[in-house]
Design an enzyme around this catalytic site. Structure first.
Site: not given
Ligand SMILES: Cc1cc2nc3c(=O)[nH]c(=O)nc-3n(C[C@H](O)[C@H](O)[C@H](O)COP(=O)(O)O)c2cc1C
Ligand SMILES: Cc1cc2nc3c(=O)[nH]c(=O)nc-3n(C[C@H](O)[C@H](O)[C@H](O)COP(=O)(O)OP(=O)(O)OC[C@H]3O[C@@H](n4cnc5c(N)ncnc54)[C@H](O)[C@@H]3O)c2cc1C
Ligand code: FES
Lengths: 307, 266
Positions: A68, A126, A129, A218, A245, A266-267
């Site tokens: 993303n 955060n 980012c 993911g 993930g 998250g994902t």
């Molecule tokens: C579409 C999307 C938008 C995200 N936006 C933010 C955000 O605004 N701020 C933030 O700290 N992390 C953001 N993240 C990161 C997630 O909070 C998380 O730390 C990261 O995706 C890893 O976890 P996951 O594998 O379960 O998704 C975003 C992730 C995705 C996929």
């Protein structure tokens, strides 16, 4: 016997260790799931002033993962407080607000405003980012121990709310940054945000993201995220929150055994909106089956054996 | 909007990589509006990971149908599913087409698999006794779908193919231009779904002839419900953060149907 599922993050008490991650959850999901069964909701990162975000495409699928490059699209702090915050339920599920900024003063102003709002249970900073360039500076705050320390320190001085510092995995030694934010007064450290990544369509030769590069999330990142949580757990005394993930309660339990006091989903919510609720129930069942009286007993309880 | 586990009733081959899948889902049959879509999970595995969006193609008794084209791994997996198996889907999602008031003539323009949501619209318009002229465009004869279904809705149907293997040779927009250049009564509205290039051309023609026009857009999606901000489209109005004459709306939540005048076409 029922397991005690509560966990403590600094002064913040959660009904269970399962949170939904920033940027992947919104009030829209209230129509699809029982939000009240979550430990906490972390809202999409906001900045003081609104941001337009990156050009499309902003998402692309990769093997067991996704990229993303949203670019922190949001309408700013005031709009968030007026229009978004009321959409979230107030109840036993903690509401954690994620903030980012270009300057220390922006973080401070946001923290001061949020400090006044009763519904806000904690602030997530955060620092990581990967999608927005910090003015003339290259890289991310969370890639720089000193910059991370300064931001957390500044926010610490401007609010009594519990502080979670969210780190980027795009560093050589994440534990060093974790130690820096601990020293600065963070109540917990959260690892990880997305991994810098890209993908290309070989027919059009175009990058699959409008911003060329973005962040990978993911199941593809889970083993790397897990090892980072383990590294941090071994270096800090504050609670560690694990993310990266997590798709089911087994993944969540793995993170807790490696030292996570709580976890974020998250994902996986995009794939199945009910994932986080199912994980909360699943961990409860896992604890009951394994004779675990308090879920916090799992934290760091990895069995390495005699070394 | 609900997450539904629905039984597959049929998954038929329409030839040339197009298929139609029918599922039992009373909730969707009752609530889906033309132009809305569903997000379908291809498999319980992590690869492919994300759900896939498909427009509601038709409402049947106690269920819905989707028309899809096999273009990649997700649609290949869906193509192999058998009647009796269970599909995990979320819907109905997005806004639908705004239906015309009264009983004027509507022009429906469908390119390639864009016929999918247009047929549902046609069936609803038929019930409202709206006169319709449907323009179907495709690369060749085998890309022209649902002609009979539209005729069953009482629509006048014009077909164009790029290679001339069926109907008029050329682009669907040529016919649209001719139609509007006619001195007859102006249609009340144009509804279009298909490739972005076609939609842009349709929007231009609609503007020239001052006919209101709604287009159904596509963008890559992750959540499908307006949470991730992953599916932006440039629009002319809105919250005004860019200072460049455009800003973003989300195709999944604010669309997929937009007034063509709202879109900042590039
Ligand atoms: C579409 C999307 C938008 C995200 N936006 C933010 C955000 O605004 N701020 C933030 O700290 N992390 C953001 N993240 C990161 C997630 O909070 C998380 O730390 C990261 O995706 C890893 O976890 P996951 O594998 O379960 O998704 C975003 C992730 C995705 C996929
Ligand atoms: C709101 C909406 C409604 C849709 N309705 C229909 C429909 O009714 N019938 C139908 O056949 N298709 C429809 N699509 C397109 C459909 O979602 C994609 O074709 C599908 O996701 C491809 O999945 P895949 O795994 O087979 O292909 P992938 O392996 O993911 O990709 C294969 C090819 O398809 C393209 N593609 C992938 N996702 C999309 C997408 N979201 N939009 C456009 N192209 C894409 C890729 O760029 C690539 O070229 C719709 C898309 C949207 C956004
Ligand atoms: S796909 Fe997530 S906002 Fe549209």
């Amino acid at each position: 016997m029922k397991t005690d599922m509560t966990v403590k993050i600094g002064t913040l008490k959660l009904k269970n260790p399962v949170m939904v991650a920033s940027g992947t959850f919104g009030a829209e999901y209230r129509k699809l799931i029982d939000v009240g069964s979550l430990g906490a909701i972390v809202t999409k990162t906001i900045t003081l002033k609104g941001r337009a975000g990156n050009p499309p495409p902003r998402v692309a699928e990769t093997s067991s993962g996704m990229l993303n490059s949203i670019g922190l699209e949001n309408r700013g702090l005031d709009d968030f407080i007026r229009n978004k915050l009321p959409l979230f339920p107030s109840g036993k599920t903690a509401l954690i607000v994620s903030i980012a900024g270009d300057k220390e003063t922006e973080f401070i102003q946001m923290a001061e405003e949020l400090n006044k709002i009763k519904k806000v249970a904690a602030i997530e900073i955060n620092l990581s980012c990967p999608n927005v360039k910090h003015g003339a500076r290259e890289g991310l705050v969370a890639q720089d121990e000193e910059a991370s320390y300064n931001i957390v320190r500044a926010v610490r001085a401007s609010t009594k709310l519990p502080l979670v510092a969210k780190l980027t995995p795009n560093v050589t030694d994440i534990a060093r940054v974790a130690v820096a934010v601990e020293k600065a007064g963070a109540d917990a450290v959260l690892a990880v945000n997305t991994f810098a990544a890209m993908a290309v369509d070989i027919d059009t030769k175009k990058p699959k993201l409008g911003n060329v590069t973005g962040g990978l999330s993911g199941p593809a990142i889970k083993p790397i995220a897990l090892k980072m949580v383990w590294d941090i757990y071994n270096k800090v005394d504050i609670p560690v929150i694990g993310a990266g993930g997590i798709m089911n309660y087994c993944d969540a339990a793995e993170f807790m055994l490696c030292g996570a006091s709580a976890i974020q989903v998250g994902t996986a919510t995009f794939v199945n909106p009910n994932t986080a609720c199912e994980i909360a129930a699943g961990i409860g069942k896992y604890c009951a089956e394994n004779g675990v009286k308090k879920v916090s007993e799992l934290v760091g309880n990895i069995n390495i054996g005699a070394l | 909007m609900k997450q539904i586990y629905a039984k597959i009733l049929k998954n038929e081959n329409l030839g040339n990589g197009f298929r139609r899948i029918g599922i039992a889902a009373p909730y969707l049959a009752k609530n889906a509006k033309p132009g809305q879509f569903v997000e379908l999970r291809c498999s319980g595995e992590t690869d492919p990971l994300l759900r896939r969006p498909f427009g509601v193609h038709r409402v049947t008794k106690g269920g819905i149908e989707l028309l899809y084209e096999i273009v990649g791994r997700g649609t290949e997996i869906i193509a192999r599913k058998k009647p009796g198996e269970i599909l995990d889907l979320i819907g109905p999602l997005g806004t639908g087409f705004v239906l015309p008031s009264g009983k004027p003539t509507a022009i429906l323009v469908a390119g390639g698999n864009g016929v999918a949501p247009i047929l549902f619209l046609s069936e609803v318009l038929a019930k409202k006794k709206v006169k319709q002229h449907v323009l179907i465009g495709g690369r060749s004869k085998s890309h022209i779908l649902c002609e009979k279904d539209f005729k069953r809705c009482g629509a006048r149907v014009s077909v164009t193919t790029e290679d001339g293997s069926k109907g008029h040779k050329g682009l669907v927009t040529h016919i649209l231009k001719e139609l509007l250049a006619d001195n007859g009564p102006k249609p009340a509205a144009i509804y279009a779904c298909g490739p972005t290039g076609m939609l842009k051309a349709v929007a231009n023609i609609a503007r020239t002839h001052r006919v209101s026009c709604q287009v159904s857009l596509e963008e890559k999606m992750a959540c499908g419900v307006g949470v991730c901000l992953g599916c932006p489209v440039k629009v002319k109005r809105g919250h005004g953060l860019c200072g460049t004459g455009y800003e973003y709306k989300m195709v999944c939540k604010d669309g997929p149907v937009f007034d063509s005048e709202e879109i900042y076409w590039e």
